[in-house]
Design a protein around this motif. Structure first.
Motif, short mmCIF file in Angstrom:
data_model
loop_
_atom_site.label_atom_id
_atom_site.label_comp_id
_atom_site.label_asym_id
_atom_site.label_seq_id
_atom_site.Cartn_x
_atom_site.Cartn_y
_atom_site.Cartn_z
N LEU A 1 40.12 47.63 37.11
CA LEU A 1 41.44 48.08 36.74
C LEU A 1 41.87 49.43 36.78
O LEU A 1 42.65 50.05 37.58
CB LEU A 1 41.93 47.33 35.37
CG LEU A 1 43.84 47.56 35.41
CD1 LEU A 1 44.44 46.78 36.31
CD2 LEU A 1 43.96 47.07 33.88
N SER B 1 43.32 51.84 39.90
CA SER B 1 44.32 52.78 39.54
C SER B 1 44.25 54.25 39.65
O SER B 1 45.22 54.96 40.15
CB SER B 1 45.11 52.45 38.14
OG SER B 1 44.79 50.88 37.91
N HIS C 1 43.99 55.69 42.95
CA HIS C 1 45.22 55.60 43.64
C HIS C 1 46.03 56.88 43.05
O HIS C 1 46.85 57.57 43.93
CB HIS C 1 45.93 54.27 43.57
CG HIS C 1 47.58 54.46 43.73
ND1 HIS C 1 47.86 54.13 45.08
CD2 HIS C 1 48.46 54.88 43.21
CE1 HIS C 1 49.22 54.39 45.05
NE2 HIS C 1 49.51 54.80 44.12
N LEU C 2 45.87 57.15 41.81
CA LEU C 2 46.75 58.36 41.33
C LEU C 2 46.35 59.60 41.78
O LEU C 2 47.06 60.24 42.21
CB LEU C 2 46.64 58.08 39.59
CG LEU C 2 47.50 57.04 39.05
CD1 LEU C 2 47.23 56.84 37.59
CD2 LEU C 2 49.01 57.13 39.17
N VAL D 1 51.92 52.12 40.10
CA VAL D 1 50.90 51.77 39.41
C VAL D 1 50.58 52.15 38.17
O VAL D 1 49.89 51.36 37.58
CB VAL D 1 49.69 52.58 40.51
CG1 VAL D 1 48.39 52.32 40.12
CG2 VAL D 1 49.91 51.83 41.98
N LEU E 1 49.65 49.59 35.10
CA LEU E 1 48.40 49.91 34.29
C LEU E 1 48.45 50.07 32.87
O LEU E 1 47.88 49.42 32.08
CB LEU E 1 47.59 51.00 34.98
CG LEU E 1 46.18 51.42 34.06
CD1 LEU E 1 45.26 50.52 34.57
CD2 LEU E 1 45.90 52.75 34.54
#
Lengths: 99, 312
Positions: free
Chosen positions: A76, A80, A83-84, B184, B188
């Motif tokens: 996870l 994430s 991607h950020l 996103v 999260l």
């Protein structure tokens, strides 16, 4: 060594191979996006194989659950954060590498 | 067995050398961002070193506070600094040799102290173990932190509070409204926040018998708040003014109040053994909330004002 020992050894070594490949990719790939790709591959698959190898040796199902939880959290967070980083780099104008 | 111990020793040597190398790299780095990233990596390896030294309590604190929250604080500080020319390094400035000389002297002094230590010191381990039953908890580290040496912990809480007062007195105003976080990051944070709260509660509860306790739980809770702040949740409006101040002083105030209540009965910062477990738990709960909110407020970097019921 029993059959399960051989199986976990194989899984751990395979996981180690993915970490090695990911590290080589991180050092050798040409730009930020391809390096992120290499890194998340190592984290996801390499760690997954290691978790599988360790789960075979686990004393109880509770330990297996904890190991799977660790893997899930890393999946996870890794996906994430990759991607950020990539999206903020794109916004700052870092061009993807083209041959 | 021979091969295994050799491998373990090799690992320890690599870990030690890696720590030294990282420390050198981060001190030499001219790029402050790179230095912070190296500092976080250093903290994580340091936590691993504490695990190798059989000190899981310190490892937890190092990973949560040393690597995690300090890294976030440094990043927040870096974002507030005016961008400076990174080609100009400290090493070019006058008087830098004086700093180097001082550091060298400190290093030599510390080295000689370490080398002059007796080879085997008995320590206080046996004494703590024999008095553990009267402390109210089963984890020797928690017993030392909150009972035998309670004033250390009280002063640590005060230091945290003073640091926050220092930040607030700099008087920076709230930054301009940032754009909302993407899907996103929001997802999260929605996943992680309940989990982090659960982990914090577990660490707090486990502190009585196992590695854990107020500082670790507070740091994990603070991490959840930092994540929420990063994702654009208006925590600074939800908790401000008197409510915020009350939470901030809850830990130290409970400590001082308990010290006052038990002063005449059993002495300064000591607890009657039959109630020690409950009292320590109350202290730890109050301290956890204070530590968490103090750390998150440090990350925020300014004193949040009570919302004036604006349009949003």
């Amino acid at each position: 060594m029993s059959a399960s020992d051989y199986l976990s050894a194989t899984l751990l070594i395979a996981g180690g191979f993915f970490f090695l490949a990911g590290t080589v990719g991180l050092l050798r790939f040409p730009d930020l996006y391809t390096r992120l790709h290499a890194l998340t591959k190592a984290d996801n698959v390499g760690l997954g194989l290691m978790i599988a190898g360790l789960a075979i040796q686990a004393e109880s199902w509770a330990v297996v659950g904890k190991l799977l939880l660790i893997w899930g959290l890393v999946l996870l967070a890794g996906a994430s954060v990759a991607h950020l980083i990539a999206s903020s780099a794109l916004k700052q104008g870092v061009r993807p590498w083209k041959k | 067995m021979e091969k295994v111990t050799l491998l373990v020793m090799l690992f320890d040597v690599l870990l030690g050398l890696g720590l030294l190398w990282l420390a050198w790299q981060l001190l030499e780095s001219r790029d402050l961002f790179k230095a912070i990233v190296l500092f976080v990596a250093f903290g994580l390896l340091m936590a691993l070193a504490w695990v190798r030294l059989d000190a899981p309590d310190v490892a937890l604190a190092e990973a949560a506070i040393g690597a995690g929250l300090t890294g976030a604080l440094l990043m927040a500080a870096l974002a507030k600094l005016p961008s400076r020319d990174t080609s100009e390094s400290l090493a070019d400035e006058k008087g830098y040799w004086l700093l180097r000389l001082t550091l060298l002297l400190v290093a030599v002094g510390l080295g000689s102290v370490v080398l002059s230590l007796p080879e085997s010191a008995p320590g206080l381990g046996a004494e703590i173990a024999s008095n553990l039953a009267s402390s109210g908890v089963n984890n020797p580290v928690t017993a030392v932190l909150l009972n035998f040496r309670g004033y250390d912990t009280l002063l640590e809480l005060m230091v945290l509070l003073l640091a926050l007062l220092g930040v607030w007195s700099l008087g920076r105003s709230a930054p301009t409204r940032e754009k909302p976080a993407g899907q996103v990051l929001t997802t999260l944070v929605q996943f992680l926040t309940p989990l982090l709260i659960l982990v914090a509660a577990y660490l707090l509860w486990a502190g009585a018998d196992a590695p854990g306790g107020a500082f670790q739980a507070g740091a994990v809770l603070a991490a959840a708040m930092v994540l929420l702040l990063l994702a654009g949740w208006p925590l600074q409006h939800l908790l401000s003014g008197w409510a915020l101040r009350l939470v901030l002083v809850a830990g130290p105030a409970t400590f001082v109040a308990l010290a006052g209540l038990t002063l005449l009965d059993v002495g300064l910062l000591a607890y009657p053994p039959q109630h020690a477990g409950k009292l320590i738990f109350i202290l730890e709960v109050a301290a956890t909330f204070s530590i968490a909110v103090t750390l998150a407020a440090l990350f925020l970097g300014y004193r949040p004002r009570a919302s004036n019921k604006e349009s949003g």
